[in-house]
Design an enzyme around this catalytic site. Structure first.
Site, PDB file in Angstrom:
ATOM      1  CB  THR A 176     -22.779  26.646  10.320  1.00  0.00           C
ATOM      2  OG1 THR A 176     -22.061  27.828  10.628  1.00  0.00           O
ATOM      3  CG2 THR A 176     -22.029  25.441  10.810  1.00  0.00           C
ATOM      4  NE  ARG A 204     -16.264  33.451  16.392  1.00  0.00           N
ATOM      5  CZ  ARG A 204     -17.178  32.575  15.965  1.00  0.00           C
ATOM      6  NH1 ARG A 204     -16.995  31.922  14.832  1.00  0.00           N
ATOM      7  NH2 ARG A 204     -18.258  32.339  16.647  1.00  0.00           N
ATOM      8  CB  VAL A 205     -11.172  29.697  16.770  1.00  0.00           C
ATOM      9  CG1 VAL A 205     -11.611  28.241  16.694  1.00  0.00           C
ATOM     10  CG2 VAL A 205      -9.916  29.914  15.928  1.00  0.00           C
ATOM     11  N   GLY A 206     -14.567  29.808  16.387  1.00  0.00           N
ATOM     12  CA  GLY A 206     -15.860  29.567  17.030  1.00  0.00           C
ATOM     13  C   GLY A 206     -15.950  28.170  17.612  1.00  0.00           C
ATOM     14  CB  THR A 227     -25.720  25.207  13.274  1.00  0.00           C
ATOM     15  OG1 THR A 227     -25.812  26.531  12.721  1.00  0.00           O
ATOM     16  CG2 THR A 227     -27.117  24.628  13.350  1.00  0.00           C
ATOM     17  N   GLY A 228     -25.231  27.616  15.319  1.00  0.00           N
ATOM     18  CA  GLY A 228     -25.773  28.728  16.110  1.00  0.00           C
ATOM     19  C   GLY A 228     -24.641  29.629  16.539  1.00  0.00           C
TER      20      GLY A 228
HETATM   21  N1  ASP Z   1     -21.486  28.168  15.023  1.00  0.00           N
HETATM   22  C1  ASP Z   1     -20.909  28.964  13.967  1.00  0.00           C
HETATM   23  C2  ASP Z   1     -19.881  29.892  14.560  1.00  0.00           C
HETATM   24  O1  ASP Z   1     -20.178  30.564  15.526  1.00  0.00           O
HETATM   25  C3  ASP Z   1     -21.920  29.773  13.218  1.00  0.00           C
HETATM   26  C4  ASP Z   1     -23.200  29.072  12.817  1.00  0.00           C
HETATM   27  O2  ASP Z   1     -23.446  27.945  13.197  1.00  0.00           O
HETATM   28  O3  ASP Z   1     -23.987  29.684  12.072  1.00  0.00           O
HETATM   29  O4  ASP Z   1     -18.803  29.961  14.041  1.00  0.00           O
END
Ligand code: ASP
Length: 319
Positions: A176, A204-206, A227-228
């Site tokens: 990301t 799906r919404v993160g 991020t994560g």
């Molecule tokens: N945070 C992002 C999500 O879960 C993924 C990521 O940061 O790698 O959509």
């Protein structure tokens, strides 16, 4: 871990970017480093020429959305149906204006659409069909969804179709992207953009487009991009949590560490954050093995991937 602070009262523009938290395969390290450096330099160029923080973070994120190595825009991971659905957020710390889009398809730069949501609508978040109608109205070209798919993300998706595959493991090394900045007026901003998680359910919404989770910016405190693992970031509202710790008097480093620690101990989540404040202090912290990041301040570029990394390059050696 890395950080920097202002030496004098005048605000010196700063930009910090990340290219995702996780574990980066060694063979890709150079490309990731090159990608975040290019993005940080692109955003800094805007700040140096008197541009504002919102425009700088947008530009930095566009550069990484266009780079196939990152999980955003071109190069996004695929959902369980083998399609790209993207989320993005942008926020201005001056007036707390923000705009976000979720589950958008068939556009090259979701962060540009998020900015238009912020500036041209009365809303904060548009999703799916409504977001694409709005994109059309704003003259954003629709592109075939397949043009956002790289060979690498297709391969990852195929691996996930096999019984017993581990979607979290297959996410490793797919980043990301995000940026935070402070301009010479002391305004802060954040922007975050992602294709989400490999093999996620359609729709799906993160965390990324959710205000306070994927990012937050408030001149009175600072700006954060995260991020994560999105589901755990959302549970602790990570970006706003870190700013809350800063409001209570912690330094940027302490607040970032404390936020990541809380996410680990409370919901067993790992991730990474970049943080600035309007005094020009900044930090990049992560609880994962790696996070690609770069920062520019005082005509000096810094960059890292592993814990403790801090490559420092004067801009005079680059330009
Ligand atoms: N945070 C992002 C999500 O879960 C993924 C990521 O940061 O790698 O959509």
């Amino acid at each position: 871990m890395a950080s920097g602070s202002s030496q004098c009262n005048k605000i010196k523009p700063v930009i910090v970017v990340h290219g995702g938290a996780g574990a980066v395969m060694q063979e890709y390290e150079d490309r990731y480093r090159a990608g975040v450096k290019k993005a940080a330099l692109g955003g800094y160029d805007i700040l140096k020429n008197g541009g504002d923080a919102v425009t700088a973070v947008e530009e930095a994120v566009v550069i990484m959305e266009d780079d196939p190595h990152f999980n955003a825009g071109y190069g996004s991971v695929l959902n369980e149906e083998g399609e790209v659905e993207m989320d993005a957020i942008i926020m201005s710390g001056k007036d707390l204006a923000s705009g976000a889009v979720s589950a958008v398809r068939c556009i090259a730069n979701p962060i540009k659409l998020a900015r238009l949501v912020m500036e041209k609508t009365d809303h904060l978040l548009l999703t799916d069909r409504g977001a694409s109608q709005f994109a059309k109205l704003q003259g954003i070209p629709e592109i075939p969804g397949e043009t956002l798919i790289t060979e690498r993300s297709r391969e990852r998706w195929k691996k996930n179709q096999k019984p017993g595959s581990n979607p979290v493991a297959s996410q490793l090394g797919l980043g990301t992207v995000g940026a935070v900045a402070v301009d010479s007026e002391g305004n802060v901003a954040c922007a975050t953009s992602t294709g989400g998680l490999t093999n996620k359910m359609a729709g799906r919404v993160g965390d990324t487009p959710c205000i306070g989770s994927g990012g937050y910016a408030d001149n009175n405190i600072g700006a954060v991009s995260t991020t994560g693992h999105g589901e755990t970031i959302m549970k602790v509202v990570l970006a706003r949590l870190i700013l809350h710790y800063m409001e209570r008097g912690m330094s940027l480093e302490e607040a970032a560490d404390e936020g990541l620690k809380y996410m680990k101990t409370r919901v067993d989540g790992s991730g990474g954050v970049i943080v600035v404040n309007s005094a020009g202090e900044w930090t990049a912290k992560f609880s994962t093995k790696h996070m690609t990041w770069a920062a520019v301040k005082d005509d000096c570029l810094q960059c890292g991937i592993h814990q403790g990394d801090n490559e420092i390059v004067p801009l005079s050696e680059i330009l």
